[in-house]
Enzyme design. Structure first.
Site, PDB file in Angstrom:
ATOM      1  N   LYS A  80     -12.030  17.833  -1.588  1.00 17.30           N
ATOM      2  CA  LYS A  80     -12.232  16.401  -1.846  1.00 17.30           C
ATOM      3  C   LYS A  80     -13.109  15.808  -0.738  1.00 17.30           C
ATOM      4  O   LYS A  80     -12.910  16.109   0.441  1.00 17.30           O
ATOM      5  CB  LYS A  80     -10.864  15.706  -1.894  1.00 17.30           C
ATOM      6  CG  LYS A  80     -10.883  14.254  -2.332  1.00 17.30           C
ATOM      7  CD  LYS A  80      -9.442  13.721  -2.414  1.00 17.30           C
ATOM      8  CE  LYS A  80      -9.385  12.253  -2.804  1.00 17.30           C
ATOM      9  NZ  LYS A  80      -8.002  11.731  -2.810  1.00 17.30           N
ATOM     10  N   SER A 155      -7.096   9.073  -7.022  1.00 17.85           N
ATOM     11  CA  SER A 155      -8.481   9.130  -6.622  1.00 17.85           C
ATOM     12  C   SER A 155      -9.077  10.534  -6.662  1.00 17.85           C
ATOM     13  O   SER A 155     -10.288  10.684  -6.670  1.00 17.85           O
ATOM     14  CB  SER A 155      -8.623   8.568  -5.211  1.00 17.85           C
ATOM     15  OG  SER A 155      -7.914   9.382  -4.279  1.00 17.85           O
ATOM     16  N   SER A 179      -2.666  10.266  -5.588  1.00 13.76           N
ATOM     17  CA  SER A 179      -4.023  10.758  -5.868  1.00 13.76           C
ATOM     18  C   SER A 179      -4.164  12.259  -6.067  1.00 13.76           C
ATOM     19  O   SER A 179      -5.214  12.725  -6.485  1.00 13.76           O
ATOM     20  CB  SER A 179      -4.975  10.325  -4.759  1.00 13.76           C
ATOM     21  OG  SER A 179      -5.252   8.964  -4.900  1.00 13.76           O
TER      22      SER A 179
HETATM   23  N1  GLN Z   1      -4.163   5.277  -7.087  1.00 13.79           N
HETATM   24  C1  GLN Z   1      -3.559   4.889  -5.841  1.00 13.79           C
HETATM   25  C2  GLN Z   1      -4.368   3.812  -5.193  1.00 13.79           C
HETATM   26  O1  GLN Z   1      -5.279   3.377  -5.774  1.00 13.79           O
HETATM   27  C3  GLN Z   1      -3.365   6.081  -4.978  1.00 13.79           C
HETATM   28  C4  GLN Z   1      -4.458   6.375  -4.048  1.00 13.79           C
HETATM   29  C5  GLN Z   1      -4.265   7.633  -3.271  1.00 13.79           C
HETATM   30  O2  GLN Z   1      -3.256   8.310  -3.390  1.00 13.79           O
HETATM   31  N2  GLN Z   1      -5.241   7.921  -2.429  1.00 13.79           N
HETATM   32  O3  GLN Z   1      -4.089   3.360  -4.119  1.00 13.79           O
END
Ligand code: GLN
Length: 499
Positions: A80, A155, A179
């Protein structure tokens, strides 16, 4: 197209170990698949083809020389783009870091290099890991290989889509609020958020430091465990890194046996807002685990529904502080520096041009929540809710070994469907966030395909801190059940359909 791309990571490693194939062949097969698939999927922000091929030849030479090799030696992996890897750009999918070449490598990435794995590139993500669909990437969204008009989650949508699209057998993600797990759920893959502090955050660009945790992404449970083992362990460069050895996740992943385990179904996660197809697959998976010898009980965790609200105060507060470093002075984008502007104006112009809307929204929210008149009302209250969530987990783990729930309330939604509705987007993480607030281990495993839309459903397993082995044990038990039903792993269904 080479059939090697459909193999699991552990199978590829075995074939290389006995000399049936070379690392060069494996790496080339995946790079060819990337070239073929990226037009449609866009899982990668950067493909490091030349270095990957060089590495593969070095790994082959090392093997020929008879040196001992690790269990994932020679296996290609996607990283990532929130982790630094010297020699490749790190953008966090943001314009503000476009073209930044970090001078150092993240600890988890270094461990993969030391394990003779082959890093093929950096995967797409929501900007600075903020989002649930990968649509917040400044470089365009990733598409879900199961249905190209659907989101791959976020994400870490790039890391998950690269697996589902057979571009790599393994990838790495980071999980702050879901994420790793939510993308795994919507792409029919495995994603694990390890116990907080068990894998190093050094070189992981910070979003919310008390929540962020690197973890493995894979197409099956054993592959995830093997990568988990490579990644984790104490790191003196991360002050929150746990100085103790973790449990044996690989043996747990091989067990495929849930006999005698006590599994608690979280009462609060279901009903209104949950897609019927998700609930059905989830219930079938629970029934399967019961028939395999697990004891199932319902457990109430009354504060879990409040976790989302607390997260959207704690996380932005930490974001507003962590992202203050992108000030155009030291690295990254610099706008308006024409010799007449002040440093403050350059900072303002650069941050205005470099950050996307969601990142700005969170910086503003966090700055507000931390401001002196509101600190107790917002940040302070959210921290109290966090304590209540931790207590819910402690109480639950006195009664059961693990807790389970759907990973996310719906299957993959359509690209564009929620991008203008932040609240709808945030709800994708309703079930994943409690584990980040508490720091315990949590994972998503494929539960099947929804009877409504034929798309993958994720099954979340949560266990106490430093009991990462328990989630792998349940995951492997579930995998064994479902493979009996499908005649192979979930993704073989996809392969058969020619996707
Ligand atoms: N979707 C969540 C957010 O927008 C999680 C983000 C993450 O785990 N980096 O904050």
């Amino acid at each position: 197209m080479s059939t090697l791309i459909h193999e699991s990571a552990h199978r590829l490693a075995e074939m290389m170990a006995v000399g049936d194939i070379t690392c060069e062949e494996v790496t080339r097969a995946h790079l060819e698949r990337i070239t073929e698939a990226e037009d449609q999927i866009h899982a990668f922000l950067y493909v490091d083809a030349d270095r990957a091929m060089d590495t593969s030849r070095r790994v082959d030479a090392k093997r020929r020389s008879g040196e001992p090799m690790g269990p994932l030696a020679g296996v290609p992996i996607g990283v990532k783009d929130v982790f630094t890897y010297a020699g490749a750009p790190t953008t966090c999918a943001s314009k503000i870091l476009e073209g930044w070449h970090p001078p150092y490598t993240a600890t988890v990435v270094q461990r993969m290099i030391d394990a003779d794995m082959v890093i093929v590139g950096k995967t797409n993500m929501d900007e600075f890991a903020m989002g649930s669909s990968t649509e917040n990437s400044a470089y365009g969204p990733t598409h879900n290989p199961w249905a190209l008009d659907r989101i791959p989650g976020g994400s870490g949508g790039g890391s998950a889509a690269a697996l589902a699209g057979f571009e790599v057998p393994l990838s790495v993600g980071s999980d702050t609020g879901g994420s790793i797990r939510q993308p795994a759920a919507v792409t029919g893959t495995v994603g694990v958020k390890p116990t907080y502090g068990s894998s190093s955050r050094y070189g992981l660009v910070a979003m919310a430091s008390s929540l962020d945790q690197p973890g493995p992404c894979a197409r099956n449970v054993l592959d995830a465990a093997l990568l988990h083992q490579v990644m984790s362990g104490h790191d003196p460069k991360d002050s929150t890194s746990i100085d103790a050895s973790g449990p044996d996740v690989v043996t747990a992943a091989r067990s495929r046996d849930v006999t005698g385990m006590k599994i608690g179904v979280v009462k609060e996660f279901g009903g209104e807002g949950y897609a019927p197809g998700v609930e059905r697959s989830f219930r079938e998976a629970v029934a399967g685990l019961a028939s395999a010898g697990a004891e199932i009980v319902e457990v109430s965790c009354p504060h879990f529904p409040a976790a989302l609200g607390a997260y959207y105060l704690i996380m932005p507060s930490e974001v507003s502080s962590n992202l203050a470093r992108f000030d155009a002075m030291r690295y990254g984008l610099r706008v308006g520096d024409d010799g007449t502007t002040s440093a403050e104006q350059v900072m303002r112009l650069s941050r205005g041009a470099g950050f996307g809307a969601e990142v700005k929204r969170r910086i503003i929210l966090g700055t507000y929540a931390l401001s002196s008149g509101y600190y107790d009302a917002y940040y302070g209250s959210a921290q109290k809710v966090r304590t209540l969530v931790i207590q819910d987990f402690s109480n639950a783990f006195c009664q059961v070994d693990v807790l389970v729930s759907p990973t996310t309330p719906t299957t993959a939604f359509k690209l564009g469907e929620r991008i203008d509705d932040p609240m709808a987007m945030y709800k994708a993480d309703l079930c994943t966030i409690p584990s980040n607030l508490a720091g315990n281990v949590s994972a998503s495993f494929p539960a099947g395909l929804s009877a409504e839309d034929g798309l993958p459903v994720g099954f979340q397993v949560m266990a106490p801190p430093m009991r990462d082995d328990l989630v792998y044990r349940v995951g492997s038990g579930l995998e064994a059940l479902l493979e009996d039903r499908w005649g192979g792993p979930l993704w073989t269904l996809m392969k058969e359909e020619g996707r």
